[in-house]
Design a protein around this motif. Sequence first.
Motif, PDB file in Angstrom:
ATOM      1  N   SER A   1      21.926  -8.027  57.798  1.00 48.25           N
ATOM      2  CA  SER A   1      22.967  -7.269  58.496  1.00 48.25           C
ATOM      3  C   SER A   1      24.142  -7.012  57.562  1.00 48.25           C
ATOM      4  N   THR A   2      24.335  -7.930  56.604  1.00 49.46           N
ATOM      5  CA  THR A   2      25.447  -7.827  55.660  1.00 49.46           C
ATOM      6  C   THR A   2      25.003  -8.349  54.299  1.00 49.46           C
ATOM      7  N   VAL A   3      25.468  -7.695  53.241  1.00 49.46           N
ATOM      8  CA  VAL A   3      25.201  -8.159  51.882  1.00 49.46           C
ATOM      9  C   VAL A   3      26.548  -8.406  51.203  1.00 49.46           C
ATOM     10  N   PHE A   4      26.721  -9.607  50.691  1.00 48.87           N
ATOM     11  CA  PHE A   4      27.953  -9.990  49.994  1.00 48.87           C
ATOM     12  C   PHE A   4      27.669 -10.116  48.498  1.00 48.87           C
ATOM     13  N   ILE A   5      28.567  -9.586  47.685  1.00 57.77           N
ATOM     14  CA  ILE A   5      28.484  -9.738  46.234  1.00 57.77           C
ATOM     15  C   ILE A   5      29.759 -10.417  45.756  1.00 57.77           C
ATOM     16  N   ILE A   6      29.583 -11.524  45.044  1.00 57.92           N
ATOM     17  CA  ILE A   6      30.736 -12.241  44.503  1.00 57.92           C
ATOM     18  C   ILE A   6      31.202 -11.547  43.230  1.00 57.92           C
ATOM     19  N   GLU A   7      32.415 -11.089  43.224  1.00 60.63           N
ATOM     20  CA  GLU A   7      33.088 -10.379  42.140  1.00 60.63           C
ATOM     21  C   GLU A   7      32.210  -9.334  41.456  1.00 60.63           C
ATOM     22  N   PRO A   8      32.038  -8.185  42.098  1.00 58.92           N
ATOM     23  CA  PRO A   8      31.263  -7.095  41.492  1.00 58.92           C
ATOM     24  C   PRO A   8      32.049  -6.291  40.463  1.00 58.92           C
ATOM     25  N   ALA A   9      33.247  -6.735  40.134  1.00 56.65           N
ATOM     26  CA  ALA A   9      34.084  -6.075  39.114  1.00 56.65           C
ATOM     27  C   ALA A   9      34.298  -4.604  39.458  1.00 56.65           C
ATOM     28  N   LEU A  10      33.814  -3.687  38.616  1.00 57.65           N
ATOM     29  CA  LEU A  10      34.063  -2.258  38.839  1.00 57.65           C
ATOM     30  C   LEU A  10      33.117  -1.640  39.870  1.00 57.65           C
ATOM     31  N   SER A  11      32.304  -2.459  40.491  1.00 51.34           N
ATOM     32  CA  SER A  11      31.477  -2.058  41.651  1.00 51.34           C
ATOM     33  C   SER A  11      30.396  -1.029  41.333  1.00 51.34           C
TER      34      SER A  11
ATOM     35  N   ALA B   1      30.043 -11.861  36.108  1.00 53.93           N
ATOM     36  CA  ALA B   1      31.203 -12.523  36.710  1.00 53.93           C
ATOM     37  C   ALA B   1      30.923 -14.006  36.931  1.00 53.93           C
ATOM     38  N   GLU B   2      29.692 -14.332  37.291  1.00 55.25           N
ATOM     39  CA  GLU B   2      29.326 -15.725  37.517  1.00 55.25           C
ATOM     40  C   GLU B   2      29.444 -16.527  36.222  1.00 55.25           C
ATOM     41  N   ALA B   3      29.153 -15.873  35.093  1.00 55.08           N
ATOM     42  CA  ALA B   3      29.273 -16.558  33.807  1.00 55.08           C
ATOM     43  C   ALA B   3      30.732 -16.712  33.389  1.00 55.08           C
ATOM     44  N   VAL B   4      31.537 -15.681  33.646  1.00 56.19           N
ATOM     45  CA  VAL B   4      32.948 -15.707  33.250  1.00 56.19           C
ATOM     46  C   VAL B   4      33.762 -16.637  34.152  1.00 56.19           C
TER      47      VAL B   4
END
Length: 494
Positions: free
Chosen positions: A45-55, A122-125
């Motif tokens: 129903s929903t998709v979340f992305i942690i820090e997609p930066a410039l999307s 983003a996960e690495a940074v």
Amino acid sequence: MVTFSDAKNGERTCVLGGKHLHSVYNPSREAEQFVARLDAGFNPSTVFIIEPALSYCLSFLRKRFPHARLCAIRLVHDFVESDRLWDATFYAGGKNDLAETLYTAFGEESLCSSLFFAWPAAEAVFENQTKAIWQEIKKAMTKSRDVLGTRAYFAKRWLKNSIRFCTFLEQPAIIEKGSCDILLAASGPSLASSLPYIAKMRERFYLIALSSALLPLLTCGITPDLVLSTDGGVWAKKHLALCGKQTSHIPHAIAAEGACPQNVLEKAPIVPLCYEDSMEKELLSACGISAMSAQRNGTVSGTAAELALTLTDKNLFFCGLDLEKSAAFQHTEPNALSLCKETSDNRLQPKETRIAFSACAPAGALDLYRSWFQSESSRLGKRLYRLSDKMHFANNLGAIEDINWVDFEKKCPECRGKKPALHLSAKKSPSYRQILRSRIEQFAKSEHFYQELCPVEMMLKKRTSSEAEKASYEKKIAKKTAAVLAEAERLLHE
């Protein structure tokens, strides 16, 4: 600080601390490959992305999940220009409780049907920050699972309680808003030290007692202005049942789905409470019973605080709101449940064993309750105080200030304003049984009924893309519905 530059294909890219958040050659292609690799075993129903930066991943997510809401969980504010492209954006860190924010925004069903991913770069940074977010997501999912499980377990009981409530209610009432301070009493161990002060200053405030605090108050000769109970479990009504005739004259605010002794419904003035998302609202409305709106948040203390806010513009003081484990009794004594359990104490299983087991049990529910107060503290803390006799709590409730009775006397030197007034409503129609039967039959044909009665099966049915699995869930829903309707019919014939 994030620095921006152009990639080889002319698109924007960026770097933080010498590490790239997007490809320096083709950011769009990188994002497309990321989305293609996502493992999704159901229809979210929903998709979340942690820090997609410039999307860059957003357009590819919309193609892959055309019916899902797409949300970003941000770690920095450098990409605020692309926030408007997402269906919702949340910022982690600071004073915000991300777990409670997500739960409040989406609810248990939606979160249990959601997918969570992190943008790899983003996960690495942001390694530590990302780990913290995954912990918040875990908390939100754990709460969603527990609440959904509670709804699934209690749905049948809530409907039965609502039928009994409408059937036996004799003195429905409403409360008119007042203009004085309100003191709320929960049954945490710290209530014991406050009881002498409550008795001494009783006339300074309007007193609302949670049902578990009723017996300690009455034992000290303190009569509350209102007793509140919302829990649907059979153990919840023991707090009211044990007090018996002592409380027949005291107004009660009772959730229609809550467990309440028949004699209380017949003898005491009752202020019906209902939640906006519940079946009980349909039944109360059909019977012409006026009800006050209540806020469902998992803890009766939270419901009580929300209700009190609507009953006055003055301050609220909450006693016994410990929200933490105790090394001894978990509630101020005498406690109805403890008295019931005492009958089972024996030489091999004495009271001390029972107390020690209770003290060592996990505090999961208390953690959830405390988290709710902390997440709402910026709003509640403007008028709500946690009051005790110089108690040093191991926890804090955010912006909700802890005060003692010396502070209380300064804030509430005398009774100011009028107390909330109780008014009896018109008695319900004598033909309520037929009204209830007709309304339940109508309601049972609606999607809302299935959602309330079978929340897990309905969620799983929506998640799956398999027609065979959908048919299986539909059979389970039909079977459970038939059993509940048969039980409701039996109650209406009693």
